[in-house]
Enzyme design. Structure first.
Site, PDB file in Angstrom:
ATOM      1  CE  LYS A  74      -4.067  -2.200   2.157  1.00 43.51           C
ATOM      2  NZ  LYS A  74      -4.944  -2.207   3.412  1.00 43.51           N
ATOM      3  CE1 TYR A  84      -9.395  -3.538   0.307  1.00 43.55           C
ATOM      4  CE2 TYR A  84      -8.428  -1.325  -0.616  1.00 43.55           C
ATOM      5  CZ  TYR A  84      -8.581  -2.804   0.124  1.00 43.55           C
ATOM      6  OH  TYR A  84      -6.984  -2.994   0.581  1.00 43.55           O
ATOM      7  CD  GLU A  91      -8.646  -9.345  -3.841  1.00 43.83           C
ATOM      8  OE1 GLU A  91      -7.278  -9.602  -3.677  1.00 43.83           O
ATOM      9  OE2 GLU A  91      -9.477  -9.049  -2.878  1.00 43.83           O
ATOM     10  CG  ASN A 142      -3.775  -2.185   6.757  1.00 41.69           C
ATOM     11  OD1 ASN A 142      -3.701  -1.801   5.562  1.00 41.69           O
ATOM     12  ND2 ASN A 142      -4.916  -2.777   7.318  1.00 41.69           N
ATOM     13  CG  HIS A 155      -5.444  -6.204  -0.418  1.00 44.45           C
ATOM     14  ND1 HIS A 155      -6.637  -6.434   0.108  1.00 44.45           N
ATOM     15  CD2 HIS A 155      -5.367  -7.203  -1.355  1.00 44.45           C
ATOM     16  CE1 HIS A 155      -7.168  -7.263  -0.392  1.00 44.45           C
ATOM     17  NE2 HIS A 155      -6.426  -7.885  -1.580  1.00 44.45           N
TER      18      HIS A 155
HETATM   19  P1  ATP Z   1      -7.164  -6.122   3.100  1.00 39.18           P
HETATM   20  O1  ATP Z   1      -8.408  -6.310   2.471  1.00 39.18           O
HETATM   21  O2  ATP Z   1      -6.519  -4.456   2.714  1.00 39.18           O
HETATM   22  O3  ATP Z   1      -6.036  -7.021   3.043  1.00 39.18           O
HETATM   23  P2  ATP Z   1      -8.030  -6.951   5.636  1.00 39.18           P
HETATM   24  O4  ATP Z   1      -8.627  -7.968   4.752  1.00 39.18           O
HETATM   25  O5  ATP Z   1      -6.910  -7.315   6.692  1.00 39.18           O
HETATM   26  O6  ATP Z   1      -7.154  -5.813   4.739  1.00 39.18           O
HETATM   27  P3  ATP Z   1     -10.723  -5.811   5.648  1.00 39.18           P
HETATM   28  O7  ATP Z   1     -11.352  -6.020   6.584  1.00 39.18           O
HETATM   29  O8  ATP Z   1     -10.849  -6.480   3.992  1.00 39.18           O
HETATM   30  O9  ATP Z   1      -9.205  -6.115   6.125  1.00 39.18           O
HETATM   31  O10 ATP Z   1     -10.512  -4.214   5.481  1.00 39.18           O
HETATM   32  C1  ATP Z   1      -9.922  -3.555   4.354  1.00 39.18           C
HETATM   33  C2  ATP Z   1      -9.123  -2.337   4.730  1.00 39.18           C
HETATM   34  O11 ATP Z   1     -10.077  -1.461   5.077  1.00 39.18           O
HETATM   35  C3  ATP Z   1      -8.232  -2.666   5.743  1.00 39.18           C
HETATM   36  O12 ATP Z   1      -7.016  -3.120   5.347  1.00 39.18           O
HETATM   37  C4  ATP Z   1      -8.185  -1.424   6.482  1.00 39.18           C
HETATM   38  O13 ATP Z   1      -7.160  -0.418   5.829  1.00 39.18           O
HETATM   39  C5  ATP Z   1      -9.457  -0.636   6.130  1.00 39.18           C
HETATM   40  N1  ATP Z   1     -10.424  -1.204   7.484  1.00 39.18           N
HETATM   41  C6  ATP Z   1     -10.669  -2.190   7.801  1.00 39.18           C
HETATM   42  N2  ATP Z   1     -11.540  -2.048   9.071  1.00 39.18           N
HETATM   43  C7  ATP Z   1     -11.394  -0.703   9.316  1.00 39.18           C
HETATM   44  C8  ATP Z   1     -11.846  -0.104  10.499  1.00 39.18           C
HETATM   45  N3  ATP Z   1     -12.570  -0.591  11.526  1.00 39.18           N
HETATM   46  N4  ATP Z   1     -11.352   1.336  10.591  1.00 39.18           N
HETATM   47  C9  ATP Z   1     -10.610   1.861   9.346  1.00 39.18           C
HETATM   48  N5  ATP Z   1     -10.309   1.096   8.270  1.00 39.18           N
HETATM   49  C10 ATP Z   1     -10.706  -0.045   8.230  1.00 39.18           C
HETATM   50 MG    MG Z   2      -9.811  -7.619   3.028  1.00 38.12          MG
END
Ligand code: ATP
Ligand code: MG
Length: 137
Positions: A9, A49, A126, A112, A115
């Protein structure tokens, strides 16, 4: 052999730790089948997303993902989806296990670092979102 999609990211790209993150993959038997750097548009990020469209953090997520260039990779190996998720650590870096990518390189739940696809089915979608078949080798 399974494939999964990884995105390094904007926060991690800006920190200049692309090589260090790629090393985590290669050192853990994930092979790079494809890799490229690009700058997502808001439309790209919103489509990618789309599952999170209704979530309160969606707007911030799209804003963050378009705040700078990203590096997109296809990782290949045994149980690549699960292995990548394990190497990444929890979504919130504060909860991520020691030694994981998010624990070591990420600041917050928004920024974070990486992804990773969360299922082999989503991985296929994806990967096709970013790469043509001839780009996978
Ligand atoms: P990613 O899809 O990016 O790999 P993930 O699968 O661990 O991450 P998801 O639940 O798919 O988490 O959420 C996608 C992204 O949205 C997260 O990586 C994070 O950056 C953001 N996100 C998720 N939950 C929150 C939250 N509660 N507050 C803010 N941002 C969030
Ligand atoms: Mg995810």
């Amino acid at each position: 052999m399974e494939q999964t999609l990884s995105i390094i990211k904007p926060d991690a790209v800006a920190k200049n730790v692309v090589g260090k993150i790629v090393d985590r993959f290669e050192s853990n038997n994930l092979r790079i089948a494809a890799i490229k750097k690009l700058w997502l548009t808001s439309e790209d990020a919103s489509r990618f997303y789309a599952v999170h469209e209704k979530r309160p953090f969606f707007k911030d997520l799209v804003k963050f993902m378009t705040s700078g260039p990203v590096v997109v990779l296809v990782l290949e190996g045994e149980n690549a989806v699960a292995k990548n998720r394990e190497l990444m650590g929890a979504t919130n870096p504060k909860e991520a296990e020691k030694g994981t990518i998010r624990a070591d390189f990420a600041e917050s739940i928004d920024a974070n670092a990486v992804h990773g696809s969360d299922s082999s089915e989503n991985a296929l979608t994806e990967i096709a979102f970013f790469f043509a078949k001839k780009e996978l080798a």
